[in-house]
Each structure stands twice: as structure tokens, then as C-alpha cells.
Design a protein around this motif. Sequence first.
Motif, short mmCIF file in Angstrom:
data_model
loop_
_atom_site.label_atom_id
_atom_site.label_comp_id
_atom_site.label_asym_id
_atom_site.label_seq_id
_atom_site.Cartn_x
_atom_site.Cartn_y
_atom_site.Cartn_z
N ALA A 58 6.51 3.32 -6.89
CA ALA A 58 6.30 2.61 -5.63
C ALA A 58 5.08 1.68 -5.71
O ALA A 58 5.06 0.62 -5.11
CB ALA A 58 6.13 3.60 -4.48
N ILE A 59 4.08 2.07 -6.50
CA ILE A 59 2.85 1.30 -6.62
C ILE A 59 3.01 0.13 -7.59
O ILE A 59 2.61 -1.00 -7.29
CB ILE A 59 1.68 2.21 -7.08
N THR A 60 3.60 0.39 -8.76
CA THR A 60 3.65 -0.62 -9.83
C THR A 60 5.05 -1.09 -10.21
O THR A 60 5.17 -2.09 -10.92
CB THR A 60 2.99 -0.07 -11.11
N GLY A 61 6.05 -0.36 -9.81
CA GLY A 61 7.41 -0.68 -10.26
C GLY A 61 7.78 0.08 -11.52
O GLY A 61 8.93 0.10 -11.92
N TYR A 62 6.80 0.71 -12.17
CA TYR A 62 7.04 1.51 -13.37
C TYR A 62 6.91 2.99 -13.01
O TYR A 62 6.01 3.37 -12.26
CB TYR A 62 6.00 1.20 -14.45
N SER A 63 7.78 3.83 -13.56
CA SER A 63 7.64 5.26 -13.27
C SER A 63 6.89 6.00 -14.38
O SER A 63 6.35 7.07 -14.13
CB SER A 63 9.01 5.91 -13.03
N TRP A 64 6.86 5.48 -15.60
CA TRP A 64 6.12 6.11 -16.69
C TRP A 64 5.40 5.01 -17.46
O TRP A 64 5.97 4.36 -18.32
CB TRP A 64 7.04 6.85 -17.66
N ASP A 65 4.16 4.77 -17.16
CA ASP A 65 3.40 3.74 -17.85
C ASP A 65 1.94 3.87 -17.44
O ASP A 65 1.58 4.74 -16.65
CB ASP A 65 3.93 2.35 -17.52
N LYS A 66 1.11 2.99 -17.95
CA LYS A 66 -0.31 2.96 -17.61
C LYS A 66 -0.61 1.55 -17.11
O LYS A 66 -0.62 0.61 -17.89
CB LYS A 66 -1.14 3.29 -18.85
N THR A 114 0.84 -1.19 0.00
CA THR A 114 0.00 0.00 0.00
C THR A 114 0.88 1.24 0.00
O THR A 114 1.82 1.35 0.78
CB THR A 114 -0.92 0.01 1.24
N VAL A 115 0.57 2.15 -0.90
CA VAL A 115 1.28 3.43 -1.01
C VAL A 115 0.25 4.53 -0.82
O VAL A 115 -0.86 4.45 -1.36
CB VAL A 115 1.98 3.55 -2.39
N TYR A 116 0.60 5.56 -0.07
CA TYR A 116 -0.32 6.68 0.19
C TYR A 116 0.07 7.87 -0.67
O TYR A 116 1.25 8.19 -0.80
CB TYR A 116 -0.27 7.07 1.67
N ALA A 117 -0.95 8.51 -1.26
CA ALA A 117 -0.72 9.71 -2.07
C ALA A 117 -1.77 10.75 -1.70
O ALA A 117 -2.92 10.41 -1.40
CB ALA A 117 -0.80 9.37 -3.55
N LYS A 118 -1.36 12.01 -1.72
CA LYS A 118 -2.28 13.11 -1.39
C LYS A 118 -2.82 13.70 -2.70
O LYS A 118 -2.08 13.92 -3.66
CB LYS A 118 -1.56 14.19 -0.60
N ILE A 119 -4.14 13.94 -2.74
CA ILE A 119 -4.77 14.54 -3.91
C ILE A 119 -4.45 16.03 -3.93
O ILE A 119 -4.82 16.76 -3.02
CB ILE A 119 -6.30 14.33 -3.90
#
Length: 196
Positions: free
Chosen positions: A128-136, A100-105
Motif C-alpha cells: 500500500a505504501i510503495t506498490g511493492y510487497s517484498w522489497d526495500k 498516507t498509510v497507517y501502521a501499528k507498531i
Amino acid sequence: MRFFIALIIGILAFILNVEAKRKTHRGMGTAYSGPFKMDKTGKNACQFNRKKLPKQWQIYYAAMNEKDWKKMGSRKGICGKCIAVRGVKGHTTRGHRIKTVYAKIVDLCPSWACKEGNVDFSTTALKAITGYSWDKKKITWRYTTCPDERRSPPPPRRRSPPPPPPRRSSPPPPPPPSPPKPEFSSYDEWWQYYYG
């Protein structure tokens, strides 16, 4: 009568808002800027001063899709809220540990770029969420309390230090001198001195 209708509508809106916060959303995670660059594509829709946000939220921030933005009451209802996000197995880099990664809107992702359920992140947050920094990539997320706003545990109790030793104003007086021992030349003198 109008009062009761307004009251019922208010209660329903509250219930729907609470349910929206509990609900796990599904969508796609993308990235739009790097850490400390949430205004790179233009001033963030929440109009946060980046420098006044805690460092954590200058790195882990997100732009919410327009439909979910409006469901939460637009800017007043969603800005500054946090989401708990997780990657989806099969949509992360090989060997990436899903957590789980937390992000602020802090921003709005327009409808032409983000469909309902989608969230646009900082590159650091997406990595941190997916392992990819630029992707969908596929993600799940839910609204939550921001970690820095959670009730923190009470600080550990400090042991009270031992009391200081008593202070002496001057050194203790020397013991009184002992009386001189008499010298005896014979046992009889000694016996006479002590017992006689």
C-alpha cells in the motif's frame, strides 16, 4: 536542588519525546510477514495477542528499528503507537499513487536488519505504501494517533419519526338521519310549508 535538576531533565525528555513524534523520519521500508501473520518470525516484541487486535492492525502492522524503538521508551513507550507512512516518488511501482498509510507498531526490528529510520512492515502495508510487497524502498513516516483512536464525528442526528395517528377505540358514530323531506303536490303547498 536535586528536585529541580530532575524536573528540568523530565521537562527536556518530554519536549524531546514530543518533537520526536512530530518529526518526519526518513528510512527504508521492508516487509517481514503477510497479513494475520505478525508472529510468523517469532512472538512479536510487544507481546500483543494477534486475535485481540482489530482486524485492521492484523493486516497493517510494523516492526520499528531498534534506535527509534529506544528513543520512544522501548516497549512501554512505542508498542501500540501508529505511524503515518508515505512512499517516496521514484521508489514506488510505476503508476502507484502515493498516499498516507497507517501502521501499528507491534514488533522490534533488530539493529542488524533495520538501521535508524527504517521500518519493517506487513507485506500488505508495504504494498500500500510503495506498490511493492517484498522489497526495500525509501519511505517517510511520522508518529500519529491511530485512526481507530481518533475522535470520531458525532453520529448524524436522527429525525424524530412523525407522531402516530391518534388511536380510536371504536369507529366514529354514523351521522344522525336527516328528517324526511315532505312531498308537495303544488307550489302553493311548498310556499305555505316554508314561508307560511
